[in-house]
Scaffold this active site. Structure first.
Site, PDB file in Angstrom:
ATOM      1  N   ASP A  26      42.929  44.748  47.721  1.00  0.00           N
ATOM      2  CA  ASP A  26      42.287  44.844  46.414  1.00  0.00           C
ATOM      3  C   ASP A  26      40.962  44.096  46.505  1.00  0.00           C
ATOM      4  O   ASP A  26      40.932  42.870  46.581  1.00  0.00           O
ATOM      5  CB  ASP A  26      43.205  44.224  45.352  1.00  0.00           C
ATOM      6  CG  ASP A  26      42.563  44.184  43.972  1.00  0.00           C
ATOM      7  OD1 ASP A  26      41.419  44.644  43.809  1.00  0.00           O
ATOM      8  OD2 ASP A  26      43.227  43.668  43.043  1.00  0.00           O
ATOM      9  N   TRP A  48      45.854  37.811  40.382  1.00  0.00           N
ATOM     10  CA  TRP A  48      45.827  39.259  40.597  1.00  0.00           C
ATOM     11  C   TRP A  48      46.808  39.681  41.681  1.00  0.00           C
ATOM     12  O   TRP A  48      47.450  40.726  41.575  1.00  0.00           O
ATOM     13  CB  TRP A  48      44.407  39.723  40.893  1.00  0.00           C
ATOM     14  CG  TRP A  48      43.539  39.583  39.679  1.00  0.00           C
ATOM     15  CD1 TRP A  48      42.534  38.682  39.479  1.00  0.00           C
ATOM     16  CD2 TRP A  48      43.653  40.332  38.463  1.00  0.00           C
ATOM     17  NE1 TRP A  48      42.017  38.821  38.214  1.00  0.00           N
ATOM     18  CE2 TRP A  48      42.679  39.830  37.570  1.00  0.00           C
ATOM     19  CE3 TRP A  48      44.472  41.369  38.040  1.00  0.00           C
ATOM     20  CZ2 TRP A  48      42.507  40.335  36.287  1.00  0.00           C
ATOM     21  CZ3 TRP A  48      44.304  41.884  36.757  1.00  0.00           C
ATOM     22  CH2 TRP A  48      43.335  41.365  35.902  1.00  0.00           C
ATOM     23  N   LYS A  69      32.907  45.143  38.197  1.00  0.00           N
ATOM     24  CA  LYS A  69      32.375  43.865  38.645  1.00  0.00           C
ATOM     25  C   LYS A  69      31.156  44.059  39.553  1.00  0.00           C
ATOM     26  O   LYS A  69      30.100  43.523  39.295  1.00  0.00           O
ATOM     27  CB  LYS A  69      33.471  43.054  39.343  1.00  0.00           C
ATOM     28  CG  LYS A  69      34.674  42.782  38.427  1.00  0.00           C
ATOM     29  CD  LYS A  69      35.809  42.092  39.150  1.00  0.00           C
ATOM     30  CE  LYS A  69      37.082  42.043  38.322  1.00  0.00           C
ATOM     31  NZ  LYS A  69      36.976  41.224  37.125  1.00  0.00           N
TER      32      LYS A  69
END
Length: 364
Positions: free
Chosen positions: A175, A105, A199
């Site tokens: 993030d 990511w 999530k």
């Protein structure tokens, strides 16, 4: 008709939601607050929806103890859109975006930023195949750094930052898509935090941005209106139609977190669940092998391998037959992964540990 037992849901995202939240949403789905309609059917300009919207913001500020001078935005496009919005808004000409590369990511965030302006990778664990978190104790930032960006938890590799660097006057942007609200944090350390909801926050469709107002109050007029943080900031995230149902669900999840005792209680629960699984891996006489280095292990995504890919395929197939969903590792790295976000109950982890032991005894 007998109700089917719910799956042991270890999906990486969209992921498990608290059963209590799903049942609450079910009870309010058709008829919300005596309005004669669903929350999905009403105007986002009306007082009923706006109350839900503002309550979600208020709960986020309360649970994270967000200090004055920060705002909470509800954005669309997932964290992947934030990868571009951050440099578009904050990476002015002559400035450098500093990035820490910890895996899949973080790499995507770097690739997007490179399309916008000058960036520099100031730390990386690529040489370790991203199985560890790089030390940032001696971090050197470029003189013209606009910000430092890092990914707090890599879902694919199963690594997590357990502390954050002091970046002084350079905004720290993180993030937190896969570990926001899993533990208390000091929000004043950060210039911006962002997280896709699917999530730990709710369903897909909304991305939460928590930012210092000075970073988002003014955006370059050269970028599209919808890509400016200032557009959302000045309009309470209501410039256009928001993902109203997703925001309503986030509100319910935040209420559930508060009922659990807040972030300190969730941290205890999450660390317990993670330790259950890591103990099963570490005490298996080598049958299971943890992927991430021990001091970099995530309490949200537990990654592990078996001796052969054939054995891993058999594990995943038999686990699914037994009701354990989402245990295959990401296609880019293979192996196995159990995602144990806030809403995954302890009982699911205990059942998985028992399955792992049974599988080891049969195949070891």
């Amino acid at each position: 008709m007998e109700q089917r037992q719910r799956a042991y849901n270890f999906n990486a995202g969209p992921a498990a939601l608290p059963l209590e939240v799903l049942e609450r949403a079910q009870s309010e789905f058709v008829e919300f607050a005596g309005t004669g309609m669903s929350i999905m059917e009403m105007s986002h300009r009306g007082g009923v929806y706006e109350g839900v919207h503002n309550e979600a913001k208020s709960l986020m500020k309360e649970l994270l103890n967000i200090p004055a001078g920060y705002d909470v935005l509800f954005m669309q496009g997932g964290a992947s859109t934030q990868f571009a919005m951050i440099p578009l808004n904050l990476l002015a000409p002559g400035k450098v975006g500093a990035y820490v590369n910890t895996g899949s990511w973080a790499t995507k965030a770097i690739q997007e930023a490179q399309l916008v302006g000058e960036i520099q990778v100031v730390a990386s664990s690529e040489a370790d195949k991203f199985m560890s978190i790089p030390s940032l104790s001696d971090l050197q930032l470029p003189e013209q750094a606009a910000y430092l960006h890092l990914t707090s938890n890599e879902t694919i590799e199963g690594t997590q930052f357990h502390a954050y660097p002091d970046t002084g006057n350079v905004p720290l942007i993180v993030d937190m898509s896969s570990d926001i609200l899993c533990r208390p944090i000091d929000v004043s350390q950060f210039g911006m935090i962002y997280a896709g909801a699917q999530k730990n926050l709710g369903p897909s469709g909304v991305t939460v941005v928590i930012a210092k107002e000075e970073l988002i109050a003014t955006s370059p007029k050269t970028i599209p209106t919808m890509m400016r943080y200032s557009t959302a900031y000045k309009n309470n995230s209501l410039y256009n139609t928001p993902p109203s149902f997703s925001i309503y669900m986030v509100k319910l999840v935040l209420e559930w977190i508060k009922e659990q005792g807040g972030l300190s209680a969730l941290q205890v629960a999450n660390e317990y669940k993670a330790q259950l699984l890591y103990n099963a891996i570490d005490n298996s006489d080598g049958f299971y092998r943890g992927c991430a280095e021990q001091n970099s292990r995530s309490i949200m995504n537990v990654t592990f391998r078996l001796a052969t890919e054939e054995l891993e395929k058999a594990f995943a197939a038999q686990a699914e037959q037994a009701g354990f969903i989402g245990l295959k590792g990401h296609r880019s790295v293979g192996g196995l992964r159990a995602s144990i976000y806030n809403a995954v109950p302890r009982s699911s982890c205990e059942a998985l540990v028992q399955f792992m032991e049974d599988f080891r005894l049969k195949n070891g």
